[in-house]
Design an enzyme around this catalytic site. Structure first.
Site, PDB file in Angstrom:
ATOM      1  N   THR A 222       0.853  -1.188   0.000  1.00 47.09           N
ATOM      2  CA  THR A 222       0.000   0.000   0.000  1.00 47.09           C
ATOM      3  C   THR A 222       0.891   1.240   0.000  1.00 47.09           C
ATOM      4  O   THR A 222       1.845   1.336   0.772  1.00 47.09           O
ATOM      5  CB  THR A 222      -0.941   0.011   1.214  1.00 47.09           C
ATOM      6  OG1 THR A 222      -0.185  -0.087   2.424  1.00 47.09           O
ATOM      7  CG2 THR A 222      -1.908  -1.170   1.144  1.00 47.09           C
ATOM      8  N   ALA A 251      -5.480   4.315  10.610  1.00 47.38           N
ATOM      9  CA  ALA A 251      -6.407   3.213  10.283  1.00 47.38           C
ATOM     10  C   ALA A 251      -6.699   3.066   8.797  1.00 47.38           C
ATOM     11  O   ALA A 251      -7.497   2.207   8.413  1.00 47.38           O
ATOM     12  CB  ALA A 251      -7.721   3.313  11.053  1.00 47.38           C
ATOM     13  N   ALA A 252      -6.052   3.844   7.928  1.00 48.78           N
ATOM     14  CA  ALA A 252      -6.292   3.668   6.487  1.00 48.78           C
ATOM     15  C   ALA A 252      -5.834   2.290   6.023  1.00 48.78           C
ATOM     16  O   ALA A 252      -6.545   1.589   5.295  1.00 48.78           O
ATOM     17  CB  ALA A 252      -5.578   4.764   5.699  1.00 48.78           C
ATOM     18  N   GLY A 253      -4.621   1.896   6.441  1.00 43.39           N
ATOM     19  CA  GLY A 253      -4.126   0.567   6.073  1.00 43.39           C
ATOM     20  C   GLY A 253      -4.967  -0.536   6.673  1.00 43.39           C
ATOM     21  O   GLY A 253      -5.216  -1.563   6.035  1.00 43.39           O
ATOM     22  N   ASP A 254      -5.433  -0.336   7.906  1.00 43.89           N
ATOM     23  CA  ASP A 254      -6.290  -1.338   8.549  1.00 43.89           C
ATOM     24  C   ASP A 254      -7.622  -1.467   7.815  1.00 43.89           C
ATOM     25  O   ASP A 254      -8.152  -2.572   7.647  1.00 43.89           O
ATOM     26  CB  ASP A 254      -6.548  -0.957  10.011  1.00 43.89           C
ATOM     27  CG  ASP A 254      -5.274  -0.941  10.842  1.00 43.89           C
ATOM     28  OD1 ASP A 254      -4.344  -1.687  10.503  1.00 43.89           O
ATOM     29  OD2 ASP A 254      -5.224  -0.183  11.828  1.00 43.89           O
ATOM     30  N   THR A 285     -11.654   6.617   4.820  1.00 44.09           N
ATOM     31  CA  THR A 285     -11.057   6.659   6.151  1.00 44.09           C
ATOM     32  C   THR A 285     -10.136   7.863   6.330  1.00 44.09           C
ATOM     33  O   THR A 285     -10.167   8.530   7.367  1.00 44.09           O
ATOM     34  CB  THR A 285     -10.280   5.357   6.413  1.00 44.09           C
ATOM     35  OG1 THR A 285     -11.197   4.263   6.417  1.00 44.09           O
ATOM     36  CG2 THR A 285      -9.563   5.387   7.751  1.00 44.09           C
TER      37      THR A 285
END
Length: 301
Positions: A222, A251-254, A285
Site C-alpha cells: 500500500t 487506520a487507512a491501512g487497517d 477513512t
C-alpha cells in the site's frame, strides 16, 4: 461476503491534534484531545464487519475494567464475535498514543499490554473458529508464535491467511512467512522487511520477488496517495488511489486490509477488483479523524 477471523491487537487510542510535530525539547499547544477504539487487529475486524464480513476475533484485554469493557463494547457493537477474547489478570489493555498534524501526518506510540501476553494455547482453543473462516488476518501487535499457530490451523483446513507486517521488524520468522498467503505492508514496512527502498515499480517488484522467495504467494504494497502495487506468481500491477484530501491517515491501512478480507475470493480471481474496493474504503477513512470512527460502512462504498 466472507467469514473472517482476526487475531490481533485491541487498543484504547488517545489522539492529540497539533499544528505540526514538535521539535525535541519544545512545548506546543494541542488543538484537540480525544479517545477512541483502536489497535490494528480491532480496526481491521471492524472494517471487515462494517463492509459485510461475518467477523470473529481472537485476542486479549487486561483487567482494567473501565478500558477493557469499553473496548469489548465497541467490538460487540460492530457485530464482532468476541468469544475468542480473553481477559488476562495482571495486565492492562493495550493503548496507543497518536499525534496527528494539520497536514495529515501522524506518529503513533503503542503500549502492547495484554495484546502481547496471550499464548498459542489460547489460539488453539479456538481452532474451530479458525477452521471455519475464509480468511485469517493478523498483524505484528501480538506475539509471532500466536499468529503462526493461527496460520497453521488455517492452512490445515485450506483457509487463506493475510499478514499485515506492522509494526515492521527485520526478524520475521521464516516459518510465519511460509504460512502466509497474502502479505500487505506499506512502503516503509516493505523496506524494513526486505532492505529494498520503495521508490518505483522496479523496486516494488524486487520487494515482491524477495517475499515470494520466502514463501508468500501474493504481495500487496500500500502506497498511500500512489495506490497499491500487487504481485502474484503470474501477474503484477499498480492500481491508483482515489484523489481525496487526507486529514488523518490513522487506520487507512487497517481499513484496506479489513475491506480486502471481506470481499476477496478464496482463489483470488477477483484480486484487482478487491484492491479497488479496498482503495475506496481507505479513501473514505483518511478524510476523517480517529481510527475506528473513520472506518466506513458498506453503504458508503
Amino acid at each position: 461476503m466472507n467469514q473472517v477471523t482476526v487475531i490481533g491487537s485491541i487498543n484504547l487510542d488517545r489522539t492529540l491534534r497539533v499544528p505540526q510535530m514538535a521539535q525535541s525539547g519544545a512545548t506546543m499547544h494541542v488543538k484537540e484531545v480525544f479517545t477512541a477504539g483502536g489497535g490494528k487487529g480491532a480496526n481491521q475486524a471492524i472494517a471487515a464487519s462494517r463492509l459485510g464480513a461475518t467477523t470473529h476475533f481472537i485476542g486479549a484485554v487486561g483487567e482494567d475494567q473501565e478500558v477493557s469493557k469499553m473496548m469489548l463494547t465497541l467490538l460487540e457493537e460492530a457485530d464482532i464475535d468476541c468469544t475468542g477474547i480473553a481477559q488476562l489478570p495482571n495486565q492492562n489493555t493495550g493503548q496507543a498514543f497518536v499525534i496527528v498534524t494539520d497536514s495529515g501526518d501522524n506518529m503513533i506510540y503503542v503500549h502492547g499490554g495484554a495484546n502481547m501476553a496471550f499464548k498459542p494455547d489460547h489460539v488453539t482453543a479456538h481452532a474451530e473458529m479458525l477452521a471455519a473462516s475464509d480468511f485469517v488476518v493478523a498483524q505484528f501487535e501480538t506475539p509471532f508464535d500466536c499468529t503462526a499457530e493461527a496460520f497453521r490451523i488455517a492452512r490445515a483446513h485450506h483457509r487463506g491467511t493475510i499478514l499485515n507486517p506492522a509494526p515492521a521488524t527485520t526478524d520475521v520468522p521464516d516459518d510465519l512467512l511460509a504460512l502466509t498467503d497474502i502479505i500487505v505492508p506499506n512502503e516503509t514496512e516493505a523496506e524494513i522487511l526486505t532492505g529494498i527502498p520503495v521508490t518505483d515499480e522496479d523496486n516494488m517488484a524486487q520487494v515482491a520477488a524477495k517475499l515470494h522467495a520466502r514463501g508468500v504467494a501474493t504481495v500487496l504494497i500500500t502506497l498511500g496517495s500512489r495506490g497499491t502495487f500487487y504481485s502474484t506468481q503470474t501477474t503484477s500491477g499498480l492500481i491508483p488511489a482515489l484523489k481525496v484530501k487526507a486529514v488523518d491517515p490513522t487506520a487507512a491501512g487497517d481499513t484496506f486490509i479489513g475491506a480486502l478480507s471481506s470481499v476477496l475470493h478464496a482463489n483470488q480471481d477477483n484480486l484487482v477488483e478487491a484492491i479497488k474496493f479496498s482503495n475506496r474504503a481507505a479513501a473514505i477513512t483518511v478524510q476523517r479523524f480517529g481510527a475506528q470512527p473513520s472506518i466506513p460502512y458498506l453503504r458508503e462504498i
